[in-house]
Design a protein around this motif. Structure first.
Motif, PDB file in Angstrom:
ATOM      1  N   GLU A 132       0.820  -1.213   0.000  1.00 15.08           N
ATOM      2  CA  GLU A 132       0.000   0.000   0.000  1.00 15.08           C
ATOM      3  C   GLU A 132       0.854   1.263   0.000  1.00 15.08           C
ATOM      4  OE1 GLU A 132      -0.427  -2.410   2.461  1.00 15.08           O
ATOM      5  OE2 GLU A 132      -2.051  -3.435   1.416  1.00 15.08           O
ATOM      6  N   VAL A 133       1.912   1.261   0.809  1.00 13.89           N
ATOM      7  CA  VAL A 133       2.781   2.433   0.914  1.00 13.89           C
ATOM      8  C   VAL A 133       3.519   2.649  -0.412  1.00 13.89           C
ATOM      9  CG1 VAL A 133       4.748   3.448   2.138  1.00 13.89           C
ATOM     10  CG2 VAL A 133       3.015   2.158   3.405  1.00 13.89           C
ATOM     11  N   HIS A 134       4.062   1.593  -0.958  1.00 13.79           N
ATOM     12  CA  HIS A 134       4.743   1.665  -2.253  1.00 13.79           C
ATOM     13  C   HIS A 134       3.784   2.203  -3.308  1.00 13.79           C
ATOM     14  CE1 HIS A 134       6.171   0.082  -6.133  1.00 13.79           C
ATOM     15  NE2 HIS A 134       7.396   0.189  -5.621  1.00 13.79           N
ATOM     16  N   GLY A 135       2.568   1.692  -3.302  1.00 13.10           N
ATOM     17  CA  GLY A 135       1.559   2.137  -4.271  1.00 13.10           C
ATOM     18  C   GLY A 135       1.217   3.606  -4.122  1.00 13.10           C
ATOM     19  N   ALA A 136       1.103   4.082  -2.879  1.00 13.03           N
ATOM     20  CA  ALA A 136       0.773   5.487  -2.642  1.00 13.03           C
ATOM     21  C   ALA A 136       1.905   6.406  -3.106  1.00 13.03           C
ATOM     22  CB  ALA A 136       0.474   5.726  -1.164  1.00 13.03           C
ATOM     23  N   PHE A 137       3.135   6.025  -2.807  1.00 12.46           N
ATOM     24  CA  PHE A 137       4.268   6.837  -3.246  1.00 12.46           C
ATOM     25  C   PHE A 137       4.439   6.773  -4.753  1.00 12.46           C
ATOM     26  CE2 PHE A 137       5.266   7.114   1.188  1.00 12.46           C
ATOM     27  CZ  PHE A 137       5.980   8.306   1.314  1.00 12.46           C
ATOM     28  N   ALA A 138       4.189   5.618  -5.337  1.00 14.88           N
ATOM     29  CA  ALA A 138       4.279   5.491  -6.806  1.00 14.88           C
ATOM     30  C   ALA A 138       3.226   6.364  -7.483  1.00 14.88           C
ATOM     31  CB  ALA A 138       4.126   4.030  -7.224  1.00 14.88           C
ATOM     32  N   ALA A 139       2.023   6.401  -6.925  1.00 13.69           N
ATOM     33  CA  ALA A 139       0.965   7.243  -7.491  1.00 13.69           C
ATOM     34  C   ALA A 139       1.339   8.723  -7.389  1.00 13.69           C
ATOM     35  CB  ALA A 139      -0.361   6.976  -6.785  1.00 13.69           C
ATOM     36  N   ALA A 140       1.879   9.132  -6.236  1.00 16.42           N
ATOM     37  CA  ALA A 140       2.301  10.522  -6.080  1.00 16.42           C
ATOM     38  C   ALA A 140       3.436  10.849  -7.055  1.00 16.42           C
ATOM     39  CB  ALA A 140       2.741  10.788  -4.639  1.00 16.42           C
ATOM     40  N   HIS A 141       4.331   9.895  -7.264  1.00 24.21           N
ATOM     41  CA  HIS A 141       5.424  10.095  -8.231  1.00 24.21           C
ATOM     42  C   HIS A 141       4.854  10.299  -9.641  1.00 24.21           C
ATOM     43  CE1 HIS A 141       9.189   9.565 -10.368  1.00 24.21           C
ATOM     44  NE2 HIS A 141       8.625   8.602 -11.070  1.00 24.21           N
TER      45      HIS A 141
END
Length: 164
Positions: A132-141
């Motif tokens: 989930e954290v990886h996904g959230a940061f990837a989306a923000a990126h």
């Protein structure tokens, strides 16, 4: 109280080196800003914007090395707010925006993630929360990449500010 880090694209001809003008830029509603600037592009990071800075700079947020990676979130020339307890505005020139856009477009998110994952995961629930954290940061990126890319295409500058 919610805190957000706002990034707004501004045509260079409209940009003012005035804290009063920049504050108004962030206080106006979106329709007013769109009419004044002829186009509206904005990106918003939540209160965890320092973690995004860590992702790009791979160092604490106060690292001073210049480079496009250091300009993505917190970089830019400061314009002091008239109230000393408020965060300064940060301005990126159109040339700096172009360099940031090129950096982000060529960046491999997983290569950015790996050096900081062990620092970030404990803040968000530990290793079990990594997907989930990886996904959230990837989306923000992806959002930041799109924002800077579009802003560079227009040849615009960027003004940033922590809004509470």
């Amino acid at each position: 109280m919610s805190m957000y880090f706002h990034l707004r694209a501004v045509p260079p001809a409209a940009l003012r080196n005035s804290a009063t003008w920049q504050q108004k830029l962030f206080e106006d509603d979106w329709d007013t800003v769109r009419r004044r600037l002829d186009r509206h592009r904005e990106e918003i990071l939540d209160k965890h914007y320092l973690d995004h800075q860590l992702l790009y700079a791979c160092t604490p947020p106060h690292h001073t090395e210049e480079g496009p990676w250091a300009l993505v979130v917190l970089g830019g020339r400061p314009v002091l707010h008239p109230e000393p307890d408020r965060a300064p505005f940060l301005m990126l020139t159109a040339a700096q925006v172009t360099r940031v856009a090129a950096f982000l477009m060529g960046a491999d998110f997983d290569a950015l993630w790996q050096p900081v994952r062990d620092k970030l995961l404990p803040r968000y629930g530990g290793p079990d929360a990594e997907p989930e954290v990886h996904g959230a940061f990837a989306a923000a990126h992806r959002d930041l990449t799109a924002f800077y890319h579009r802003t560079a295409e227009y040849g615009d500058a960027v003004v940033k500010w922590v809004v509470t």
